[in-house]
Design a protein around this motif. Sequence first.
Motif, PDB file in Angstrom:
ATOM      1  N   ARG A  83     -36.359 -76.785 -10.526  1.00  0.00           N
ATOM      2  CA  ARG A  83     -37.561 -75.945 -10.505  1.00  0.00           C
ATOM      3  C   ARG A  83     -37.283 -74.580 -11.134  1.00  0.00           C
ATOM      4  O   ARG A  83     -38.131 -74.029 -11.854  1.00  0.00           O
ATOM      5  N   ALA A  84     -36.110 -74.038 -10.903  1.00  0.00           N
ATOM      6  CA  ALA A  84     -35.742 -72.752 -11.504  1.00  0.00           C
ATOM      7  C   ALA A  84     -35.692 -72.870 -13.023  1.00  0.00           C
ATOM      8  O   ALA A  84     -36.172 -71.986 -13.752  1.00  0.00           O
ATOM      9  N   ARG A  85     -35.144 -73.974 -13.513  1.00  0.00           N
ATOM     10  CA  ARG A  85     -35.060 -74.184 -14.965  1.00  0.00           C
ATOM     11  C   ARG A  85     -36.442 -74.233 -15.599  1.00  0.00           C
ATOM     12  O   ARG A  85     -36.669 -73.659 -16.665  1.00  0.00           O
ATOM     13  N   VAL A  86     -37.376 -74.929 -14.954  1.00  0.00           N
ATOM     14  CA  VAL A  86     -38.736 -75.021 -15.485  1.00  0.00           C
ATOM     15  C   VAL A  86     -39.366 -73.637 -15.611  1.00  0.00           C
ATOM     16  O   VAL A  86     -40.013 -73.317 -16.619  1.00  0.00           O
ATOM     17  N   LEU A  87     -39.177 -72.785 -14.616  1.00  0.00           N
ATOM     18  CA  LEU A  87     -39.715 -71.422 -14.694  1.00  0.00           C
ATOM     19  C   LEU A  87     -39.122 -70.655 -15.867  1.00  0.00           C
ATOM     20  O   LEU A  87     -39.833 -69.944 -16.592  1.00  0.00           O
ATOM     21  N   LEU A  88     -37.827 -70.788 -16.068  1.00  0.00           N
ATOM     22  CA  LEU A  88     -37.167 -70.059 -17.155  1.00  0.00           C
ATOM     23  C   LEU A  88     -37.571 -70.605 -18.515  1.00  0.00           C
ATOM     24  O   LEU A  88     -37.746 -69.839 -19.482  1.00  0.00           O
ATOM     25  N   LEU A  89     -37.733 -71.915 -18.616  1.00  0.00           N
ATOM     26  CA  LEU A  89     -38.139 -72.508 -19.891  1.00  0.00           C
ATOM     27  C   LEU A  89     -39.550 -72.098 -20.291  1.00  0.00           C
ATOM     28  O   LEU A  89     -39.900 -72.120 -21.476  1.00  0.00           O
ATOM     29  N   ALA A  90     -40.354 -71.702 -19.327  1.00  0.00           N
ATOM     30  CA  ALA A  90     -41.734 -71.286 -19.619  1.00  0.00           C
ATOM     31  C   ALA A  90     -41.825 -69.845 -20.097  1.00  0.00           C
ATOM     32  O   ALA A  90     -42.869 -69.434 -20.632  1.00  0.00           O
ATOM     33  N   ASP A  91     -40.793 -69.058 -19.932  1.00  0.00           N
ATOM     34  CA  ASP A  91     -40.830 -67.632 -20.260  1.00  0.00           C
ATOM     35  C   ASP A  91     -40.655 -67.436 -21.761  1.00  0.00           C
ATOM     36  O   ASP A  91     -39.721 -67.977 -22.363  1.00  0.00           O
ATOM     37  N   ALA A  92     -41.528 -66.667 -22.391  1.00  0.00           N
ATOM     38  CA  ALA A  92     -41.508 -66.458 -23.845  1.00  0.00           C
ATOM     39  C   ALA A  92     -41.325 -64.982 -24.162  1.00  0.00           C
ATOM     40  O   ALA A  92     -41.322 -64.126 -23.270  1.00  0.00           O
ATOM     41  N   ASP A  93     -41.184 -64.674 -25.459  1.00  0.00           N
ATOM     42  CA  ASP A  93     -41.090 -63.265 -25.835  1.00  0.00           C
ATOM     43  C   ASP A  93     -42.488 -62.654 -25.901  1.00  0.00           C
ATOM     44  O   ASP A  93     -43.507 -63.349 -25.823  1.00  0.00           O
ATOM     45  N   ASP A  94     -42.541 -61.335 -26.048  1.00  0.00           N
ATOM     46  CA  ASP A  94     -43.816 -60.623 -25.966  1.00  0.00           C
ATOM     47  C   ASP A  94     -44.691 -60.829 -27.204  1.00  0.00           C
ATOM     48  O   ASP A  94     -45.873 -60.472 -27.189  1.00  0.00           O
ATOM     49  N   TRP A  95     -44.130 -61.375 -28.286  1.00  0.00           N
ATOM     50  CA  TRP A  95     -44.899 -61.617 -29.502  1.00  0.00           C
ATOM     51  C   TRP A  95     -45.597 -62.983 -29.466  1.00  0.00           C
ATOM     52  O   TRP A  95     -46.487 -63.240 -30.266  1.00  0.00           O
ATOM     53  N   TRP A  96     -45.178 -63.852 -28.575  1.00  0.00           N
ATOM     54  CA  TRP A  96     -45.694 -65.222 -28.534  1.00  0.00           C
ATOM     55  C   TRP A  96     -46.983 -65.246 -27.722  1.00  0.00           C
ATOM     56  O   TRP A  96     -47.040 -64.733 -26.611  1.00  0.00           O
ATOM     57  N   THR A  97     -48.030 -65.852 -28.268  1.00  0.00           N
ATOM     58  CA  THR A  97     -49.346 -65.810 -27.613  1.00  0.00           C
ATOM     59  C   THR A  97     -49.781 -67.164 -27.061  1.00  0.00           C
ATOM     60  O   THR A  97     -50.754 -67.226 -26.309  1.00  0.00           O
ATOM     61  N   ALA A  98     -49.117 -68.255 -27.424  1.00  0.00           N
ATOM     62  CA  ALA A  98     -49.522 -69.575 -26.945  1.00  0.00           C
ATOM     63  C   ALA A  98     -49.132 -69.744 -25.477  1.00  0.00           C
ATOM     64  O   ALA A  98     -48.101 -69.231 -25.030  1.00  0.00           O
ATOM     65  N   PRO A  99     -49.928 -70.460 -24.714  1.00  0.00           N
ATOM     66  CA  PRO A  99     -49.576 -70.702 -23.306  1.00  0.00           C
ATOM     67  C   PRO A  99     -48.392 -71.660 -23.214  1.00  0.00           C
ATOM     68  O   PRO A  99     -48.177 -72.489 -24.098  1.00  0.00           O
ATOM     69  N   PHE A 133     -34.376 -57.496 -36.098  1.00  0.00           N
ATOM     70  CA  PHE A 133     -34.355 -56.063 -35.821  1.00  0.00           C
ATOM     71  C   PHE A 133     -35.710 -55.422 -36.094  1.00  0.00           C
ATOM     72  O   PHE A 133     -36.112 -54.486 -35.399  1.00  0.00           O
ATOM     73  N   TYR A 134     -36.446 -55.918 -37.070  1.00  0.00           N
ATOM     74  CA  TYR A 134     -37.738 -55.311 -37.399  1.00  0.00           C
ATOM     75  C   TYR A 134     -38.779 -55.564 -36.312  1.00  0.00           C
ATOM     76  O   TYR A 134     -39.810 -54.893 -36.258  1.00  0.00           O
ATOM     77  N   PHE A 135     -38.529 -56.529 -35.426  1.00  0.00           N
ATOM     78  CA  PHE A 135     -39.432 -56.767 -34.308  1.00  0.00           C
ATOM     79  C   PHE A 135     -39.203 -55.793 -33.150  1.00  0.00           C
ATOM     80  O   PHE A 135     -40.070 -55.630 -32.299  1.00  0.00           O
ATOM     81  N   LEU A 136     -38.024 -55.183 -33.089  1.00  0.00           N
ATOM     82  CA  LEU A 136     -37.687 -54.328 -31.951  1.00  0.00           C
ATOM     83  C   LEU A 136     -38.486 -53.031 -32.032  1.00  0.00           C
ATOM     84  O   LEU A 136     -38.453 -52.323 -33.038  1.00  0.00           O
ATOM     85  N   ARG A 137     -39.179 -52.709 -30.960  1.00  0.00           N
ATOM     86  CA  ARG A 137     -40.079 -51.555 -31.006  1.00  0.00           C
ATOM     87  C   ARG A 137     -39.326 -50.230 -30.974  1.00  0.00           C
ATOM     88  O   ARG A 137     -39.674 -49.299 -31.690  1.00  0.00           O
ATOM     89  N   ASP A 138     -38.298 -50.125 -30.161  1.00  0.00           N
ATOM     90  CA  ASP A 138     -37.530 -48.879 -30.082  1.00  0.00           C
ATOM     91  C   ASP A 138     -36.235 -49.073 -30.870  1.00  0.00           C
ATOM     92  O   ASP A 138     -35.177 -49.356 -30.315  1.00  0.00           O
ATOM     93  N   LYS A 139     -36.329 -48.913 -32.174  1.00  0.00           N
ATOM     94  CA  LYS A 139     -35.172 -49.186 -33.033  1.00  0.00           C
ATOM     95  C   LYS A 139     -34.033 -48.193 -32.834  1.00  0.00           C
ATOM     96  O   LYS A 139     -32.862 -48.604 -32.865  1.00  0.00           O
ATOM     97  N   PRO A 140     -34.275 -46.898 -32.624  1.00  0.00           N
ATOM     98  CA  PRO A 140     -33.144 -46.009 -32.342  1.00  0.00           C
ATOM     99  C   PRO A 140     -32.370 -46.419 -31.093  1.00  0.00           C
ATOM    100  O   PRO A 140     -31.139 -46.389 -31.079  1.00  0.00           O
ATOM    101  N   ALA A 141     -33.088 -46.820 -30.037  1.00  0.00           N
ATOM    102  CA  ALA A 141     -32.404 -47.259 -28.818  1.00  0.00           C
ATOM    103  C   ALA A 141     -31.631 -48.542 -29.071  1.00  0.00           C
ATOM    104  O   ALA A 141     -30.502 -48.711 -28.574  1.00  0.00           O
ATOM    105  N   ALA A 142     -32.211 -49.463 -29.848  1.00  0.00           N
ATOM    106  CA  ALA A 142     -31.516 -50.714 -30.154  1.00  0.00           C
ATOM    107  C   ALA A 142     -30.260 -50.446 -30.970  1.00  0.00           C
ATOM    108  O   ALA A 142     -29.194 -51.027 -30.719  1.00  0.00           O
ATOM    109  N   ALA A 143     -30.364 -49.560 -31.966  1.00  0.00           N
ATOM    110  CA  ALA A 143     -29.197 -49.233 -32.783  1.00  0.00           C
ATOM    111  C   ALA A 143     -28.104 -48.583 -31.942  1.00  0.00           C
ATOM    112  O   ALA A 143     -26.916 -48.894 -32.099  1.00  0.00           O
TER     113      ALA A 143
END
Length: 340
Positions: free
Chosen positions: A38-54, A182-192
């Motif tokens: 059950r834990a695996r199913v929850l984690l497999l459902a989690d997507a990144d913030d750019w993904w819009t499909a359910p 890298f171009y997807f990262l919103r806070d690029k100075p913090a990422a760098a």
Amino acid sequence: MTLAVDAPVVDGIPFARAGRDDLRAEVAGLVAAGETDRARVLLLADADDWWTAPPPPPEQLALVPFARTLREAMALLGMGRVADYFAHRWSDPTHLAGLALLQAHWPGDRPVVDVACGIGAHLRELARRGVRDLLGVDVVWAKLWLARRFVCPSARYVCADLTAAPSLAVGTPAYVMCHDAFYFLRDKPAAAAAMRALAGDGGTVVVGHAHVADPHGEPLPPEGYARVLGTDLLYDDDELTRSLLEGRPPRPAPPADLRASEAVALVAGDPLSSAPADLGEPLPPLAPNPLYRDGLLTWPNERYAVEYGPRSGYLPPRWPDPLPADAARRRLLVDLPEAW
């Protein structure tokens, strides 16, 4: 590996993603109760913030561990066009550009951290070339699961945000890379800054395929990337692809000369030296490129065709007979994962 005490581990992959406190607590409770499936199913459902499909329904995600191939698992995960991108990663021009960067700036025996590693295509290349200390970091747990199961099982993986990751137990100086993300990262100075901190004194930071203009991310001009990463060692992405195909070192260029580039790559810190082997030649066993169907080059979807078609001239429109001597270098023959 030292991680936050509240980071649950499922199938060997810690889940320490920022902004998912409720999910992390629920997964930790299930793991503690022995409800790993059950834990695996929850984690497999989690997507990144750019993904819009359910996400797919839980009963479909529960079938993912039983998938026999990478493609079957991605279909169950409902990855859509991203599945096409990952399935055909081995011959696309962006991947070849990344290999050219590795060729010119080889990590040697340094620890390697692949930030936003996806399903681990570059980690697999490094592992097959003898690099042993490999860590993949991504915010999408499902991609890491695919990497560990089908692509590069010898690496270790952590699901975490680069700028809010727990201690990753990486020795320094390290080689920290981030390809096509890298171009997807919103806070690029913090990422760098986080990448430099991971690399440590004398370390190396490599950013590949950073889009200069792309409506799907938050790109910067070449000068902006150079300023954020603190380097003047830049390459045009197409130049990197050509250099690998031609078996020569890539030619760097100043930022001002790259303003018309689709994407650029950057190397900060110790540039290191070139790889001892030719990454332009994929390692056996090799298979015919699956982009060819009934002898014709067939793109998996329209967006893939628009993005990669114009830059994939090394792939002829028809399967050649006989195969040319450079069939492997031109990726007519590819080194697919065993359970592709």
